[in-house]
Design a protein around this motif. Structure first.
Motif, mmCIF file in Angstrom:
data_model
loop_
_atom_site.group_PDB
_atom_site.id
_atom_site.type_symbol
_atom_site.label_atom_id
_atom_site.label_comp_id
_atom_site.label_asym_id
_atom_site.label_seq_id
_atom_site.Cartn_x
_atom_site.Cartn_y
_atom_site.Cartn_z
ATOM 1 N N SER A 51 0.807 -1.225 0.000
ATOM 2 C CA SER A 51 0.000 0.000 0.000
ATOM 3 C C SER A 51 0.838 1.273 0.000
ATOM 4 N N ALA A 52 2.150 1.156 -0.216
ATOM 5 C CA ALA A 52 3.030 2.309 -0.027
ATOM 6 C C ALA A 52 3.268 3.133 -1.282
ATOM 7 N N ASP A 53 2.790 2.693 -2.435
ATOM 8 C CA ASP A 53 3.004 3.468 -3.663
ATOM 9 C C ASP A 53 2.097 4.696 -3.668
ATOM 10 N N ALA A 54 2.454 5.654 -4.520
ATOM 11 C CA ALA A 54 1.747 6.940 -4.534
ATOM 12 C C ALA A 54 0.269 6.788 -4.854
ATOM 13 N N GLU A 55 -0.077 5.880 -5.756
ATOM 14 C CA GLU A 55 -1.487 5.703 -6.121
ATOM 15 C C GLU A 55 -2.308 5.278 -4.915
ATOM 16 N N ALA A 56 -1.797 4.300 -4.147
ATOM 17 C CA ALA A 56 -2.528 3.838 -2.967
ATOM 18 C C ALA A 56 -2.568 4.904 -1.886
#
Length: 218
Positions: A51-56
């Motif tokens: 869940s750490a990417d920018a989209e999430a």
């Protein structure tokens, strides 16, 4: 969530078996996902990596000290299989057992049943009756969100005895809202503004799922 996790030696993988919950620990399965209470710190860190990417983070707003900022680190973590199930040794600190706190929200890490790769996580605050969840970047856009939230419904109604479970989303988060609808959630009333863990305030719409028959797992 069509192939069996328990064929061709998969039963020896050491993964939790659906229907065999224990105090403070739950196991669920859908057609393509297996969801279970984390057993090790590796499971927890992999759930955060998903869940750490920018989209999430646009929708989740996780606290800064819980976000893994480096994309290479996230990819490396998600490339592992649950500790001990692919024959590789992980760093001892990540192999340490994870014990959930009695008052913590219920966190279930999920893996693909096809290859046991980490796929995301589901979170249920059983005190508030509110649910959330996320998928790793490589698992989005495949209909897995519906399965994830259906598992959340099962967790709430048949494992924790909640008659109603609610989920909030930002109006523009069409993927989550479609997944909630596909899992049987209906629109609900709720606060029009919501504060994320990182302090950002966003617009919010709410959904709910009700049942008249509840049970608790043993």
């Amino acid at each position: 969530m069509v192939w069996s996790l328990f064929r061709r030696g998969r039963s020896a993988s050491g993964l939790p078996v659906p229907g065999r919950c224990a105090p403070g620990r739950h196991v669920l399965a859908t057609e393509r996902l297996l969801l279970f209470t984390p057993r090790t710190r590796m499971d927890v860190v992999a759930a955060l990596a998903a869940s750490a990417d920018a989209e999430a983070q646009r929708w989740l707003g996780t606290k800064a000290d819980e976000v893994l900022p480096h994309p290479g680190t996230r990819r490396a973590l998600l490339a592992w299989r649950p500790a001990g199930d692919d024959g590789r040794r992980i760093p001892p600190v990540l192999a340490e057992p994870f014990t959930p706190g009695p008052d913590d929200p219920l966190l279930l890490v999920c893996v693909r049943r096809s290859d046991l790769s980490y796929a995301g996580a589901l979170e249920l605050d059983h005190r508030l009756g509110e649910m959330g969840g996320w998928l790793a970047p490589g698992c989005r856009g495949q209909g897995l969100g519906v399965e994830l939230f259906r598992a959340g419904v099962e967790l709430a109604h048949t494992h924790t005895g909640l008659a109603t479970v609610r989920a909030g989303a930002e109006p523009g988060n069409t993927a989550s809202r479609r997944a909630l609808a596909g899992a049987g959630f209906v629109p609900d009333e709720g606060p029009h503004r919501h504060t994320l863990p990182d302090g950002r305030v966003i617009d919010a719409v709410w959904h709910r799922h009700d049942t008249t028959a509840t049970t608790r797992c043993h």
